[in-house]
Design a protein around this motif. Structure first.
Motif, PDB file in Angstrom:
ATOM      1  N   ALA A  76      -3.510  -6.316  -0.327  1.00 31.57           N
ATOM      2  CA  ALA A  76      -2.561  -5.921  -1.365  1.00 31.57           C
ATOM      3  C   ALA A  76      -1.444  -5.436  -0.743  1.00 31.57           C
ATOM      4  O   ALA A  76      -1.385  -4.831   0.539  1.00 31.57           O
ATOM      5  N   PHE A  77      -1.071  -4.361  -1.620  1.00 32.59           N
ATOM      6  CA  PHE A  77       0.580  -4.453  -1.640  1.00 32.59           C
ATOM      7  C   PHE A  77       0.810  -3.701  -2.750  1.00 32.59           C
ATOM      8  O   PHE A  77       0.476  -3.345  -3.930  1.00 32.59           O
ATOM      9  N   ASN A  78       2.468  -3.839  -3.331  1.00 29.93           N
ATOM     10  CA  ASN A  78       3.249  -3.495  -4.185  1.00 29.93           C
ATOM     11  C   ASN A  78       4.535  -3.587  -3.928  1.00 29.93           C
ATOM     12  O   ASN A  78       5.159  -3.559  -2.469  1.00 29.93           O
ATOM     13  N   ASN A  79       5.217  -3.656  -4.718  1.00 32.49           N
ATOM     14  CA  ASN A  79       6.468  -4.333  -5.057  1.00 32.49           C
ATOM     15  C   ASN A  79       7.788  -3.077  -3.606  1.00 32.49           C
ATOM     16  O   ASN A  79       8.866  -3.060  -2.822  1.00 32.49           O
ATOM     17  N   ASP A  80       7.592  -2.034  -3.944  1.00 26.86           N
ATOM     18  CA  ASP A  80       8.417  -0.774  -3.518  1.00 26.86           C
ATOM     19  C   ASP A  80       8.315  -1.087  -1.913  1.00 26.86           C
ATOM     20  O   ASP A  80       9.073  -0.832  -1.663  1.00 26.86           O
TER      21      ASP A  80
END
Length: 152
Positions: A76-80
């Motif tokens: 899990a991660f995100n671009n921000d």
């Protein structure tokens, strides 16, 4: 003498297995494996992250006629966070996505665990400094929220 030492080490393994590994957060549940997988994925999304990867040997083993307990790693991660981490340390991005680990227990329940983001990014703080430490702590809070939501 070596045989005795080896035997003593093997006897101690169950004692060590009871203690969480350093840097890990571990959440035993009464949920089934399938429930915990679904709830973890939903909690990731609900907490502003994205399921980037998922991998596990359970289904592939079953296709080969081998039955093993449920076992899935959910990245899990995100671009921000990715952009912010890269601004502090290019090397640290090797650790993204940070992973949740869902395991099925012998009694049919499941456990959610993960290495805390602060632990994962600790080796890169020499390069990323306080800004990377701050991002890791922010992710610690987010990962804890995911876990607490998934296991309730």
């Amino acid at each position: 003498m070596r045989a005795l030492l080896g035997l003593l080490c093997l006897l101690a393994l169950p004692l060590w297995a009871e203690e969480p590994l350093s840097g890990w957060a571990v959440y035993p549940t009464v949920k089934t494996y399938d429930e915990l997988v679904a709830d973890t994925k939903a909690a990731v999304k609900d907490n502003g992250l994205i399921v980037v990867t998922q991998a596990g040997p359970t289904k592939a083993a079953a296709a080969r006629g081998i039955i093993i307990p449920g076992n899935l790693v959910i990245g899990a991660f995100n671009n921000d966070f990715a952009v912010r981490v890269l601004e502090t340390s290019v090397s640290a991005m090797i650790e993204a996505p940070i992973r949740f680990y869902v395991t099925e227990n012998d009694d049919g329940t499941a456990t959610l665990s993960y290495k805390t983001p602060s632990f994962v990014f600790a080796p890169y703080v020499y390069e990323g400094g306080e800004p990377l430490r701050d991002i890791a702590q922010e992710l610690d809070t987010k990962f804890q929220a995911v876990a607490e939501s998934a296991v309730k």
